[in-house]
Every structure is written in structure tokens, then in C-alpha cells.
Write an enzyme that holds these catalytic residues in place. Structure first.
Site, PDB file in Angstrom:
ATOM      1  CB  SER A   8      -0.941  -0.057   1.210  1.00 58.79           C
ATOM      2  OG  SER A   8      -1.978   0.865   1.136  1.00 58.79           O
TER       3      SER A   8
ATOM      4  CG  ASP B  82      -5.851  -3.489  -4.202  1.00 60.24           C
ATOM      5  OD1 ASP B  82      -6.561  -2.550  -3.784  1.00 60.24           O
ATOM      6  OD2 ASP B  82      -4.649  -3.621  -3.912  1.00 60.24           O
TER       7      ASP B  82
ATOM      8  CG  HIS C 105      -5.359  -2.497  -0.372  1.00 57.62           C
ATOM      9  ND1 HIS C 105      -4.500  -2.323  -1.436  1.00 57.62           N
ATOM     10  CD2 HIS C 105      -4.861  -1.719   0.636  1.00 57.62           C
ATOM     11  CE1 HIS C 105      -3.528  -1.474  -1.104  1.00 57.62           C
ATOM     12  NE2 HIS C 105      -3.727  -1.106   0.143  1.00 57.62           N
TER      13      HIS C 105
END
Length: 300
Positions: free
Chosen positions: A178, A233, A289
Site C-alpha cells: 500500500s 484491488d 487490498h
């Protein structure tokens, strides 16, 4: 939480998918290759290293963070830092089993990385010449991501240099998920400019777009990068390409059937790859994610 302006930016950016000539698209699909079980398993230690970056620095510096640390039990920590708020957690050390220095950066929750990646106030900026000497001024990065990387750059450089010396290391691997993947990619550009005589590799998970086309081209020319995206995602499709952002090559996409495929080129628009599979944020799934990436779900 999105502001009205950042939400509009997100929608416009994510809805914009560059059209590709049919012949190019056919060629891309033909060159997409499936990873073998053995190839997938080689990523697992690094997936755990990225997940471990979510743990408190007091536990990563002593390598006492529970299951995440146990997954790479022989790791020898050098330093850790960050507060998880104004500065993302990070740690540096040496992995004997992987024979590499590890640099790991903490990510953030999905809603925050969406907001950070799509905020209209977060513009593309030239890289800091002190941190990135000799890099062309045409190479630009997301200002928010660049600012985050700058907060820990010199501390991490010192820790990496110390670890290389202590362990006679010849390789450095930078990982993150991320926001941590964005910082890791910038570290992947930064560290080789200050350290010679070792090889560098960057592995990112759920990586947002970090820079402009010149940045993506620089990465392709100078870095060994793999960025792994899980199913639908949405983070890897922001910021939008209409804002001037581009992904470098090196995508590995985990499809809905859990098959991992290597997607050649930058922002491959095949439906087997993220940009084609998730053409806009409304067709994405934020629950993808954090993974799982093979067997690893991100978080401490």
C-alpha cells in the site's frame, strides 16, 4: 475520508482507461505468462516481511512480533522506527536465508491510501536533488509519497549501510504494501544512488501509481521491480493516468482463480491484468487490498 474534490479526482482518474490498438492488446495477452507454484512460493518470505512492517517498532527491532516474525525466524534486525501516524513504521535488517538486507515500510488502511493517492492537492513534483542526485528533473513523483519517503530516507540509508558492512551483504531488497509499497519504490530509486557494490530489488504489494511517465521509464531502466496486485484491488489504479501518472513494468496479478500471472509492460490493459480487470473504482473491491497474497494477509 474523501473530500468532494478528491472523490471527483478519484472517479475521473479511475474511469480513464487508455485505449490500446487491438493488435497491441492481442500481443500483450499472448505474452502474459502464468507463474508456477514454485515461482509463487519465492515471494512468500517477502510477503511476510512486508506484512511485518505493520508491527510496532519495539517488536521488529527485537524480532518478537509473533507469527509474522516467526515466518522469517532467522532475520537479524538492525534498526526500526516510525510512529505509525506522522511517520510510517519501518525496519531494516539482514535475512540469512534470503541472503539479503531487508528494508520494509508500513502501509496504511485502504480508505486513507485512496484519499492520499487521489487528493487533488497531491501533485507531481520533481524529486529532491539532495536525496536523488543526478536524476533528471523530468522524473516526477506524487508529492505526498515523496514527502513520506523523505522523512525516513537518511535513517534508512544509514541502517542499510551498517547492515551491509556487518553482514558483508551483496544484496538489498525493499518491500512494502500500500503506502509502504509507494515508499519502497522511492527507496528503490534512492538507495542505489548512495550505495554501490550491491544489487537492489523492490517488491511491492497493492502499489498505487507513484510517478509520471518519466518516473516509470526510469524505474524500468534502473530497478528490479515486482509489484503484486490482488484480484480487484482498486489501489493500483490510482492516481489516474489522466493526471499524468504511469505504472512501471513488473506487475504480477493474482486473478480470481488465485492464479498468479506476469503482466508485461506498463499499465497492461489486458483483462488478465489489473488495469483491464478493474477499469474503474466501482468495479473494484477494497477487501482485496490486504490480500491474501498466496497465504499472507497484510497486517500485524
Amino acid at each position: 475520508m474523501f473530500s468532494k474534490r478528491s472523490l471527483l479526482t478519484a472517479v475521473l482518474g479511475a474511469l480513464t482507461v487508455d485505449a490500446a490498438p487491438a493488435l497491441v492488446e492481442v500481443s500483450r495477452r499472448q505474452s502474459i505468462t502464468a507463474l508456477s507454484t514454485a515461482q509463487i512460493s519465492t515471494f512468500r518470505p517477502f510477503s511476510y516481511f512486508a506484512s511485518t512492517a505493520y508491527c510496532q517498532p519495539s517488536t521488529t527491532v527485537t524480532w518478537s512480533c509473533g507469527a509474522n516474525c516467526a515466518a522469517n525466524a532467522d532475520f537479524i534486525p538492525t534498526a526500526s522506527g516510525g510512529d505509525g501516524s506522522s511517520v510510517q513504521f519501518w525496519y531494516v535488517g539482514f535475512s540469512p536465508s534470503q541472503n539479503t538486507v531487508i528494508v520494509a515500510h508500513q502501509g496504511t488502511d485502504t480508505s486513507k491510501i485512496e484519499a492520499d493517492a487521489t487528493d487533488a492537492d497531491a501533485f507531481l513534483e520533481t524529486l529532491n536533488t539532495s536525496l536523488f542526485p543526478g536524476v533528471s528533473s523530468s522524473v516526477k513523483a506524487h508529492s505526498g509519497f515523496a514527502n513520506e519517503q523523505a522523512k525516513t530516507a537518511t535513517a534508512i540509508l544509514s541502517a542499510v549501510q551498517s547492515t551491509i558492512k556487518t553482514h558483508s551483504a551483496t544484496a538489498v531488497t525493499v518491500v512494502g504494501h500500500s503506502l509502504g509499497a509507494a515508499i519502497a519504490l522511492l527507496d528503490g530509486v534512492y538507495l542505489p544512488l548512495h550505495i554501490s557494490g550491491v544489487s537492489f530489488k523492490t517488491i511491492g504489494y497493492g502499489l498505487p501509481r507513484v510517478g509520471n511517465q518519466a518516473f516509470a521509464d526510469y524505474v524500468d531502466s534502473h530497478l528490479d521491480l515486482s509489484h503484486i496486485n490482488n484480484k480487484e484491488d482498486i489501489v493500483p489504479i490510482v492516481p489516474g493516468r489522466f493526471l499524468g501518472y504511469a505504472h512501471p513494468s513488473g506487475e504480477v496479478h493474482i486473478m480470481d482463480n488465485n492464479q498468479w500471472v506476469s503482466c508485461p509492460g506498463q499499465d497492461n490493459t489486458s483483462t488478465e491484468c489489473t488495469v483491464g480487470d478493474v477499469p474503474n473504482i466501482f468495479e473494484g473491491d477494497t477487501s482485496d487490498h490486504d490480500g491474501p497474497y498466496d497465504t499472507v494477509t497484510m497486517g500485524c
